[in-house]
Write a protein that holds these residues in place. Structure first.
Motif, PDB file in Angstrom:
ATOM      1  N   ALA A 161       0.981  -1.548  -0.264  1.00  0.00           N
ATOM      2  CA  ALA A 161      -0.001  -0.226  -0.439  1.00  0.00           C
ATOM      3  C   ALA A 161       0.617   1.444   0.019  1.00  0.00           C
ATOM      4  N   ALA A 162       1.628   1.043   0.661  1.00  0.00           N
ATOM      5  CA  ALA A 162       2.565   2.659   0.569  1.00  0.00           C
ATOM      6  C   ALA A 162       2.805   2.608  -0.573  1.00  0.00           C
ATOM      7  N   GLU A 163       3.918   1.647  -1.027  1.00  0.00           N
ATOM      8  CA  GLU A 163       4.399   2.641  -2.086  1.00  0.00           C
ATOM      9  C   GLU A 163       4.002   2.473  -3.567  1.00  0.00           C
ATOM     10  N   VAL A 164       2.433   1.180  -3.391  1.00  0.00           N
ATOM     11  CA  VAL A 164       1.233   2.153  -4.589  1.00  0.00           C
ATOM     12  C   VAL A 164       1.250   3.767  -4.457  1.00  0.00           C
ATOM     13  N   LEU A 165       0.990   4.209  -3.473  1.00  0.00           N
ATOM     14  CA  LEU A 165       0.195   5.425  -2.942  1.00  0.00           C
ATOM     15  C   LEU A 165       1.116   6.712  -3.526  1.00  0.00           C
ATOM     16  N   SER A 166       2.506   5.909  -2.601  1.00  0.00           N
ATOM     17  CA  SER A 166       4.217   6.896  -3.021  1.00  0.00           C
ATOM     18  C   SER A 166       4.080   7.549  -3.647  1.00  0.00           C
ATOM     19  N   ARG A 167       4.242   6.486  -5.056  1.00  0.00           N
ATOM     20  CA  ARG A 167       4.858   6.419  -6.163  1.00  0.00           C
ATOM     21  C   ARG A 167       3.680   6.458  -7.911  1.00  0.00           C
ATOM     22  N   GLU A 168       2.451   6.266  -7.750  1.00  0.00           N
ATOM     23  CA  GLU A 168       1.560   5.943  -8.598  1.00  0.00           C
ATOM     24  C   GLU A 168       0.529   6.603  -8.502  1.00  0.00           C
ATOM     25  N   VAL A 169       0.386   7.878  -7.906  1.00  0.00           N
ATOM     26  CA  VAL A 169      -0.475   9.301  -7.894  1.00  0.00           C
ATOM     27  C   VAL A 169      -0.395   9.922  -8.823  1.00  0.00           C
ATOM     28  N   PRO A 170       1.070  10.437  -8.959  1.00  0.00           N
ATOM     29  CA  PRO A 170       0.312  11.865 -10.289  1.00  0.00           C
ATOM     30  C   PRO A 170       0.194  11.046 -11.985  1.00  0.00           C
ATOM     31  N   ARG A 184      -0.700  15.812  -6.670  1.00  0.00           N
ATOM     32  CA  ARG A 184      -0.263  15.104  -4.857  1.00  0.00           C
ATOM     33  C   ARG A 184      -0.531  15.450  -4.061  1.00  0.00           C
ATOM     34  N   ALA A 185      -0.547  16.990  -3.305  1.00  0.00           N
ATOM     35  CA  ALA A 185       0.129  17.831  -2.950  1.00  0.00           C
ATOM     36  C   ALA A 185      -0.686  16.967  -1.244  1.00  0.00           C
ATOM     37  N   LEU A 186      -2.518  16.969  -1.283  1.00  0.00           N
ATOM     38  CA  LEU A 186      -2.764  16.392  -0.325  1.00  0.00           C
ATOM     39  C   LEU A 186      -2.280  15.428   0.257  1.00  0.00           C
ATOM     40  N   LEU A 187      -2.309  14.432  -0.430  1.00  0.00           N
ATOM     41  CA  LEU A 187      -1.472  13.491   0.161  1.00  0.00           C
ATOM     42  C   LEU A 187      -0.174  13.042   1.236  1.00  0.00           C
ATOM     43  N   CYS A 188       0.312  13.655   0.018  1.00  0.00           N
ATOM     44  CA  CYS A 188       1.637  14.452   1.160  1.00  0.00           C
ATOM     45  C   CYS A 188       1.567  14.569   2.158  1.00  0.00           C
ATOM     46  N   GLU A 189       0.565  15.112   2.624  1.00  0.00           N
ATOM     47  CA  GLU A 189       0.107  16.652   4.195  1.00  0.00           C
ATOM     48  C   GLU A 189      -0.682  15.290   4.752  1.00  0.00           C
ATOM     49  N   GLU A 190      -0.988  15.045   3.985  1.00  0.00           N
ATOM     50  CA  GLU A 190      -2.387  13.872   5.196  1.00  0.00           C
ATOM     51  C   GLU A 190      -1.262  12.463   5.324  1.00  0.00           C
ATOM     52  N   PHE A 191       0.271  12.219   4.275  1.00  0.00           N
ATOM     53  CA  PHE A 191      -0.022  10.436   4.979  1.00  0.00           C
ATOM     54  C   PHE A 191       2.112  10.669   5.036  1.00  0.00           C
ATOM     55  N   PRO A 192       2.689  12.533   5.555  1.00  0.00           N
ATOM     56  CA  PRO A 192       4.197  12.036   6.035  1.00  0.00           C
ATOM     57  C   PRO A 192       5.078  11.142   6.056  1.00  0.00           C
ATOM     58  N   GLY A 193       5.132  10.208   6.182  1.00  0.00           N
ATOM     59  CA  GLY A 193       5.349   9.133   6.929  1.00  0.00           C
ATOM     60  C   GLY A 193       5.566   8.479   5.102  1.00  0.00           C
ATOM     61  N   LEU A 194       5.726   8.551   4.748  1.00  0.00           N
ATOM     62  CA  LEU A 194       5.603   7.558   3.303  1.00  0.00           C
ATOM     63  C   LEU A 194       6.976   8.276   3.189  1.00  0.00           C
ATOM     64  N   ASP A 195       7.227   7.385   1.829  1.00  0.00           N
ATOM     65  CA  ASP A 195       9.183   8.315   1.509  1.00  0.00           C
ATOM     66  C   ASP A 195       8.057   8.669  -0.133  1.00  0.00           C
ATOM     67  N   TRP A 196       8.357  10.076  -0.040  1.00  0.00           N
ATOM     68  CA  TRP A 196       7.471  10.353  -1.073  1.00  0.00           C
ATOM     69  C   TRP A 196       8.801  10.344  -2.377  1.00  0.00           C
ATOM     70  N   PRO A 197       9.047  10.329  -3.274  1.00  0.00           N
ATOM     71  CA  PRO A 197       9.931  10.252  -4.275  1.00  0.00           C
ATOM     72  C   PRO A 197       9.876  11.597  -4.815  1.00  0.00           C
ATOM     73  N   PRO A 198      11.423  12.409  -5.249  1.00  0.00           N
ATOM     74  CA  PRO A 198      10.732  13.947  -6.032  1.00  0.00           C
ATOM     75  C   PRO A 198      10.512  13.699  -6.923  1.00  0.00           C
ATOM     76  N   LEU A 199       9.675  14.767  -7.753  1.00  0.00           N
ATOM     77  CA  LEU A 199       8.598  14.751  -8.982  1.00  0.00           C
ATOM     78  C   LEU A 199       9.952  15.553  -9.850  1.00  0.00           C
ATOM     79  N   PRO A 200      10.556  15.271 -10.850  1.00  0.00           N
ATOM     80  CA  PRO A 200      11.193  16.172 -11.580  1.00  0.00           C
ATOM     81  C   PRO A 200      11.034  17.069 -12.486  1.00  0.00           C
ATOM     82  N   PRO A 201      10.466  18.492 -12.990  1.00  0.00           N
ATOM     83  CA  PRO A 201      10.213  19.074 -13.332  1.00  0.00           C
ATOM     84  C   PRO A 201      10.356  19.370 -14.719  1.00  0.00           C
ATOM     85  N   SER A 202      10.851  17.760 -15.675  1.00  0.00           N
ATOM     86  CA  SER A 202      10.911  17.435 -16.835  1.00  0.00           C
ATOM     87  C   SER A 202      10.417  16.031 -16.952  1.00  0.00           C
ATOM     88  N   ILE A 203      10.868  14.870 -17.825  1.00  0.00           N
ATOM     89  CA  ILE A 203      10.073  13.949 -17.951  1.00  0.00           C
ATOM     90  C   ILE A 203      11.219  13.074 -18.386  1.00  0.00           C
TER      91      ILE A 203
END
Length: 313
Positions: free
Chosen positions: A174-183, A226-245
């Motif tokens: 669950a943690a990996e799916v939520l932190s990696r797949e949302v955007p 993903r901003a709201l999720l980062c706020e509500e699940f601060p303990g997850l390992d959220w990977p950086p989102l680069p400003p490009s592809i």
């Protein structure tokens, strides 16, 4: 691997008020059903519109005099739109979005065919080779990823480590799916409600700007997705989102609505510095122009659509 690139107007208001709260586990499980139903209607409109565009393409292959460009009218603009200028294209998109029946779409497509050549209307039939699943199957295909992500959030809130796929029964971390797949999953769902433009290859604007030495400071990573999720699940390992592809199946740079006009103006004024063909530059300008006209944000992405797989806009 190649890139199926796309350019998207993005309604961040919808993202922030409906989609992210749903993914975060707020409200009832059926809280998004009205939005899913709307996405199903638009998916059917897209299917019927592209059937007409493919019908015109069949005729155009035998008549080089027709001003029809498949890479623009089939694998470029959303739906089937003929005519130039952001105002006209945005108006036509809104008319397609308001369509509710195949007859509505046929009326719009006939108008587009008349714009190409009034004498063409009697020569075109919609392509009949595609297959459109029923509403239940469409709803499931459009909403499953969102339901899995919501399930992951609910699992984490309940202290559980895994989330079960609602149809296959497969389990995921669950943690990996939520932190990696949302955007990406969220953008793909949002694009079912407001389709973007199709392209192919390294044509996304941050890459083009980088190659041309142009500033692109207005492009940030897609944090709003993903901003709201980062706020509500601060303990997850959220990977950086680069400003490009940087790869396939991802969202790249995102431009806030207030900055879209400036980005569009800069890219247009440096058109000949951009290392892409004229048609891709036109698609990019149109997508930015429609975002400006509708007052939305804009972002670049890969693999939201695929011409090879028949996943059209």
């Amino acid at each position: 691997m190649g890139y199926d690139t796309s350019f998207h107007p993005v309604d961040l208001g919808l993202v922030e008020t409906r989609l992210l709260p749903y993914l975060a586990g707020h409200g009832d499980d059926d809280a998004l059903d009205d939005v899913v139903a709307r996405a199903v209607t638009i998916r059917k409109t897209r299917f019927h519109a592209k059937a007409w565009a493919l019908g015109v393409q069949r005729v155009a292959r035998r008549d080089d005099s027709l001003p029809f460009e498949a890479d623009l009218h089939v694998w470029g603009r959303p739906f089937f739109i003929v005519g130039d200028g952001a105002d006209l294209i945005a108006e036509d998109i809104e008319r397609y979005l308001a369509a509710t029946t195949p007859e509505d779409v046929a009326g719009l497509a006939t108008e587009m065919i008349h714009r190409i050549d009034p004498a063409l209307a009697g020569r075109v039939e919609p392509d009949q080779t595609g297959y459109l699943p029923d509403d239940g199957v469409l709803a499931k295909s459009l909403s499953t990823a969102m339901r899995v992500l919501r399930g992951a959030a609910l699992a984490l809130r309940a202290g559980e480590r895994t989330v079960r796929h609602p149809h296959s029964g497969d389990e995921f971390d669950a943690a990996e799916v939520l932190s990696r797949e949302v955007p990406f999953c969220l953008l793909k769902f949002a694009a079912a409600l407001l389709p973007g433009w199709m392209s192919r290859g390294r044509t996304w604007p941050t890459y083009l700007c980088g190659e041309a030495g142009l500033a692109h400071a207005e492009f940030d990573g897609p944090e709003p997705l993903r901003a709201l999720l980062c706020e509500e699940f601060p303990g997850l390992d959220w990977p950086p989102l680069p400003p490009s592809i940087t790869g396939n199946y991802m969202v790249g740079g995102l431009v806030r609505a207030a900055d879209v006009p400036a980005v569009r103006t800069r890219l247009a004024s440096h058109r000949y510095a951009l290392k892409c063909d004229a048609l891709d530059a036109q698609k990019l300008d149109e997508a930015l122009g429609v975002a400006e006209r509708l007052g939305t944000a804009f972002c670049e992405a890969t693999e939201v659509y695929s011409g090879m797989e028949g996943e059209l806009n």
